[in-house]
Design an enzyme around this catalytic site. Structure first.
Site, PDB file in Angstrom:
ATOM      1  N   HIS A   9      -5.725  -6.315  -2.699  1.00  0.00           N
ATOM      2  CA  HIS A   9      -6.643  -6.342  -1.553  1.00  0.00           C
ATOM      3  C   HIS A   9      -6.846  -7.753  -1.007  1.00  0.00           C
ATOM      4  O   HIS A   9      -7.662  -7.952  -0.109  1.00  0.00           O
ATOM      5  CB  HIS A   9      -7.999  -5.733  -1.947  1.00  0.00           C
ATOM      6  CG  HIS A   9      -7.985  -4.237  -2.001  1.00  0.00           C
ATOM      7  ND1 HIS A   9      -9.108  -3.490  -2.262  1.00  0.00           N
ATOM      8  CD2 HIS A   9      -6.986  -3.351  -1.826  1.00  0.00           C
ATOM      9  CE1 HIS A   9      -8.793  -2.195  -2.261  1.00  0.00           C
ATOM     10  NE2 HIS A   9      -7.507  -2.090  -2.004  1.00  0.00           N
ATOM     11  N   ARG A  48       0.832  -1.209   0.000  1.00  0.00           N
ATOM     12  CA  ARG A  48       0.000   0.000   0.000  1.00  0.00           C
ATOM     13  C   ARG A  48       0.868   1.261   0.000  1.00  0.00           C
ATOM     14  O   ARG A  48       0.549   2.251  -0.670  1.00  0.00           O
ATOM     15  CB  ARG A  48      -0.911  -0.039   1.239  1.00  0.00           C
ATOM     16  CG  ARG A  48      -1.995   1.010   1.253  1.00  0.00           C
ATOM     17  CD  ARG A  48      -3.125   0.582   2.184  1.00  0.00           C
ATOM     18  NE  ARG A  48      -4.067   1.678   2.387  1.00  0.00           N
ATOM     19  CZ  ARG A  48      -4.144   2.398   3.499  1.00  0.00           C
ATOM     20  NH1 ARG A  48      -3.334   2.136   4.519  1.00  0.00           N
ATOM     21  NH2 ARG A  48      -5.013   3.376   3.611  1.00  0.00           N
ATOM     22  N   HIS A  84       0.546   4.138  -2.800  1.00  0.00           N
ATOM     23  CA  HIS A  84       0.242   5.521  -2.431  1.00  0.00           C
ATOM     24  C   HIS A  84       1.377   6.464  -2.792  1.00  0.00           C
ATOM     25  O   HIS A  84       1.151   7.638  -3.087  1.00  0.00           O
ATOM     26  CB  HIS A  84      -0.084   5.613  -0.937  1.00  0.00           C
ATOM     27  CG  HIS A  84      -1.454   5.103  -0.598  1.00  0.00           C
ATOM     28  ND1 HIS A  84      -2.163   5.546   0.505  1.00  0.00           N
ATOM     29  CD2 HIS A  84      -2.255   4.203  -1.216  1.00  0.00           C
ATOM     30  CE1 HIS A  84      -3.341   4.928   0.547  1.00  0.00           C
ATOM     31  NE2 HIS A  84      -3.407   4.095  -0.486  1.00  0.00           N
ATOM     32  N   ASN A  97      -3.515   8.170   4.138  1.00  0.00           N
ATOM     33  CA  ASN A  97      -2.184   7.716   4.545  1.00  0.00           C
ATOM     34  C   ASN A  97      -2.008   7.568   6.055  1.00  0.00           C
ATOM     35  O   ASN A  97      -0.972   7.089   6.520  1.00  0.00           O
ATOM     36  CB  ASN A  97      -1.116   8.670   4.004  1.00  0.00           C
ATOM     37  CG  ASN A  97      -0.990   8.605   2.493  1.00  0.00           C
ATOM     38  OD1 ASN A  97      -1.269   7.556   1.892  1.00  0.00           O
ATOM     39  ND2 ASN A  97      -0.597   9.693   1.866  1.00  0.00           N
TER      40      ASN A  97
END
Length: 325
Positions: free
Chosen positions: A193, A62, A66, A94
């Protein structure tokens, strides 16, 4: 634009290099001469930490995602806020990121052996790959290196660039297109995911107040919705977490697509993948485990080359949390 696109395609075909059209060239074994042990050092520390903390693969995957979606893969996600600037870390999407201290550990070790050579941006990209690959004991995608570190990190840019779990298909498609990624990449990368957790406040509207009338989202499996209500007791719950893949939450596999077909995607952005004929067809293809791993490898390489800084652009940070003085 057409001429540039054709040029890019020709360049990639000739050079076989990732990222040619995203601001520079990344290549395999970039540190072979300048810091030969760089990738082994990253892997050694990451594997050691993952062995004692099974939540790290989802966190690093992740973090990489990001980072790349804001200013490209330049480690801007690692910069701390200063009195004069609120950094990306402070943006709502975040706040639940983790693993920064492990990145610091890797960087500190590399600064001892090869000071000023290995970028924080490459460390983030390698950490994502190595942490997810730990369960397989071998790399499951290739990470070309040569990224350099950015000097700017703004909270506003994180908010405007990172796709939201509330997005519908149109917004998701546009968000990925803005980064030169396709619908295929969107569906494939959403497979990440299969590991990690979701916070109740990012999906509880689907349980309690989907259209503002105290109703549930009809596209969510009702049995699964009932289970989620036992975890997320109200719309106000912003601390409880649940696995995004309830059956194999710590195993990286293609189970995410099986969950989607059962209408058990946790977020609206997950369910959205079934609302478009093209993306729904890709979901069906990725029910094949071998197909998923092959495609995930390719899409991760594409994502990892978004707007990279190379050559003399950016810098090599001494400390991943602050720009060089």
């Amino acid at each position: 634009m057409r001429t540039i696109s054709i040029f890019c395609l020709i360049t990639i075909a000739l050079a076989f290099e990732i990222g040619v059209c995203h601001g520079g060239k990344l290549r395999k074994n970039f540190y072979k001469d300048t810091c030969p042990q760089a990738e082994n050092t990253v892997r050694s520390i990451i594997w050691k930490r993952v062995a004692s903390n099974s939540t790290l693969p989802a966190k690093f995957l992740r973090m990489h995602f990001h980072d790349c979606f804001v200013r490209g893969c330049d480690a801007s996600i690692l910069l701390d806020s200063t009195p004069n600037n609120t950094a990306e870390k402070a943006a709502t999407p975040n706040l639940s990121l983790g693993g920064f201290e492990v990145i610091d550990e890797v960087k500190a070790q590399l600064e001892k052996t090869c000071p000023g050579v290995v970028s924080c941006a490459d460390i983030v990209a390698l950490a994502a790959r190595d942490s997810v690959s730990f369960q397989f004991k071998k790399p499951i995608w290739e990470v070309p290196t040569g990224r350099r570190d950015g000097k700017i990190s703004r909270v506003s840019e994180a908010l405007s660039n990172i796709p939201s779990p509330f997005f519908n298909f149109t917004l998701l498609k546009q968000s990925f297109a803005n980064k030169s990624l396709t619908v295929h990449d969107l569906v494939v990368l959403s497979g990440g995911h299969t590991i990690g957790v979701g916070h109740c406040n990012f999906f509880s509207n689907r349980l309690y107040n989907f259209t503002g009338k105290g109703d549930a989202d009809p596209s969510l499996n009702s049995t699964y919705a009932s289970f989620l209500k036992t975890k997320c007791r109200s719309l106000a719950d912003n601390t409880t977490i649940v696995p995004m893949d309830p059956s194999t939450p710590l195993s990286f596999n293609n189970n995410y697509y099986k969950i989607l077909k059962l209408k058990e995607g946790l977020f609206q952005s997950d369910t959205a993948l079934l609302t478009d004929k093209g993306s729904s067809s890709i979901v069906d293809q990725l029910l094949d485990s071998g197909k998923f791993f092959t495609e995930f490898s390719q899409s991760m390489k594409r994502m990892g080359s978004i707007q990279v800084l190379t050559g003399s652009a950016g810098e090599i940070r001494k400390n991943c949390r602050v720009v060089n003085s």
